[in-house]
Write a protein that holds these residues in place. Structure first.
Motif, short mmCIF file in Angstrom:
data_model
loop_
_atom_site.label_atom_id
_atom_site.label_comp_id
_atom_site.label_asym_id
_atom_site.label_seq_id
_atom_site.Cartn_x
_atom_site.Cartn_y
_atom_site.Cartn_z
N VAL A 1 0.85 -1.25 0.05
CA VAL A 1 -0.21 0.14 0.08
C VAL A 1 1.05 1.44 0.05
O VAL A 1 0.69 2.17 -0.50
CB VAL A 1 -0.79 -0.14 1.23
N LYS A 2 2.02 1.05 0.74
CA LYS A 2 2.97 2.16 0.68
C LYS A 2 4.38 1.52 0.64
O LYS A 2 4.63 0.47 1.15
CB LYS A 2 2.81 3.04 1.96
N GLY A 3 5.18 2.15 -0.12
CA GLY A 3 6.33 1.55 -0.42
C GLY A 3 6.66 0.93 -1.54
O GLY A 3 5.66 0.51 -2.26
N THR A 4 7.96 0.88 -1.98
CA THR A 4 8.19 0.17 -3.49
C THR A 4 8.86 -0.99 -3.32
O THR A 4 9.86 -1.30 -2.87
CB THR A 4 8.97 1.05 -4.38
N PRO A 5 8.20 -2.10 -3.89
CA PRO A 5 8.96 -3.65 -3.58
C PRO A 5 10.15 -3.77 -4.34
O PRO A 5 10.19 -3.22 -5.66
CB PRO A 5 7.90 -4.61 -4.14
N PRO A 6 11.27 -4.42 -3.93
CA PRO A 6 12.43 -4.57 -4.71
C PRO A 6 12.02 -5.41 -5.72
O PRO A 6 11.21 -6.22 -5.90
CB PRO A 6 13.46 -5.11 -3.74
N TYR B 1 1.91 -5.96 -6.08
CA TYR B 1 2.10 -7.31 -5.37
C TYR B 1 3.41 -7.82 -5.51
O TYR B 1 4.34 -7.31 -6.36
CB TYR B 1 1.18 -8.29 -6.07
N PHE B 2 3.94 -8.70 -4.41
CA PHE B 2 5.00 -8.87 -4.40
C PHE B 2 5.32 -10.19 -3.32
O PHE B 2 4.22 -10.44 -2.67
CB PHE B 2 6.26 -7.83 -3.98
N LEU B 3 6.50 -11.00 -3.47
CA LEU B 3 6.55 -12.03 -2.61
C LEU B 3 7.26 -11.95 -1.30
O LEU B 3 8.60 -11.36 -1.34
CB LEU B 3 7.30 -13.16 -3.50
N SER B 4 6.70 -11.93 -0.14
CA SER B 4 7.24 -11.52 0.91
C SER B 4 8.50 -12.54 1.54
O SER B 4 9.39 -12.10 2.14
CB SER B 4 6.29 -11.50 2.35
N CYS B 5 8.54 -13.82 0.72
CA CYS B 5 9.48 -14.60 1.18
C CYS B 5 11.07 -14.21 0.55
O CYS B 5 12.00 -14.79 0.70
CB CYS B 5 9.30 -16.02 0.87
#
Length: 319
Positions: free
Chosen positions: A47-52, A68-72
């Protein structure tokens, strides 16, 4: 340390841990499966921040654009606010058409094949419980011409998903599917090569799909299928596979039992110990290895020791 806001609570991630581990270590709950970026069960939405970029590996472009991104795979370098996936963004509804016991601990679940759902035999999907998003990965045991999707599901004593299947699913129930994933699949380029298919337990599901795909494609070289189980009850497709062998001269079915004497036409002992003998008749094998991760690792080692190139070995290891 980066702070992650998730479901109204703040979590701090250590520099050497993933977002998944940091949140779950401090009492949060992010679902996960393989922990290696393959099953996508741990997907979350920023929601906030940019996933690597590394944390979005393998995610569909449309889902990447939505955050969307993979938290692992994510080691936060800055603060994040995340939410669980919105299932309407992510998954495909499918209607249950059948549920039957193949033996006391394995069920066969079938669903309608949703419009536009494409897959290759041997791939796997995530099945998702609609009410809370609980997800588990299961391999497809069907081929596209079936018109329905089939899964072989092992029932675990404390399995949250498998017990839900038994207690709540019935024909007409709607569940959710991910896109199909994985590359443990037959290729037309293998038409002139012998195939070794080896699986333990419900590792037979992808193996069975691959077998049917190869036969439907007119594969004329020899195909050997080893199915390993602890006892005879575990050979839940024994008669079916014997029937397939009777119809196809190039196909051999070899049941393997770990804790019992060899069945008719089969073998006893660890399945990986029988790999070298199966490969001895030719030097151009392609192998498909499926089932428990430790056994798959042992089977792969047997193939490599025999001289098989890694590129000719495909596997689906169950975590």
């Amino acid at each position: 340390m980066p702070t992650v806001i998730y479901q109204g609570k703040a979590y701090e991630c250590e520099s050497d841990e993933t977002l998944l581990d940091g949140v779950n270590r401090q009492g949060g709950t992010i679902s996960y499966g393989c922990r290696g970026g393959f099953c996508q069960s741990c997907m979350v939405k920023a929601v906030k921040g940019t996933p690597p970029a590394a944390a979005q590996a393998g995610i569909r472009p449309a889902m990447k654009k939505k955050g969307y991104f993979l938290s692992c795979l994510c080691k936060p370098e800055s603060d994040f606010e995340i939410t669980p996936p919105d299932r309407r963004d992510e998954f495909i509804p499918a209607t249950v058409t059948g549920l039957e016991y193949l033996n006391p601990t394995v069920i066969r679940l079938t669903t309608k094949r949703p419009d536009g759902f494409n897959y290759r035999p041997g791939q796997f999907v995530n099945l998702i419980r609609p009410e809370d998003g609980l997800a588990r990965s299961y391999s497809l045991a069907s081929i596209p011409s079936d018109g329905e999707l089939a899964f072989h599901i092992r029932l675990l004593p404390d399995g949250k998903m498998s017990n839900w299947f038994i207690d709540h699913l019935q024909c007409g129930t709607e569940i959710l599917l991910s896109d199909a994933m994985g590359d443990c699949c037959y290729r037309k380029g293998y038409a002139d090569r012998p195939l070794l298919l080896a699986g333990t337990g419900t590792g037979l599901a992808p193996i069975y799909g691959i077998l049917r795909d190869a036969l439907a494609s007119g594969h004329s070289q020899q195909i050997r299928l080893l199915h390993g189980a602890l006892s005879s009850d575990g050979l839940y497709y024994d008669q079916l596979l014997r029937g397939v062998a009777d119809k196809h001269n190039n196909f051999s079915y070899i049941p393997c039992l770990l804790n019992e004497a060899a069945p008719e036409g089969g073998l006893s002992g660890p399945i990986d110990s029988h790999i070298p003998a199966q490969l001895a008749s030719d030097s151009n094998w392609v192998a498909f290895l499926c089932g428990d991760s430790e056994v798959v690792t042992s089977m792969r080692k047997s193939c490599v020791t025999h001289g098989m190139d890694e590129s000719a070995i495909h596997s689906d290891a169950f975590g």
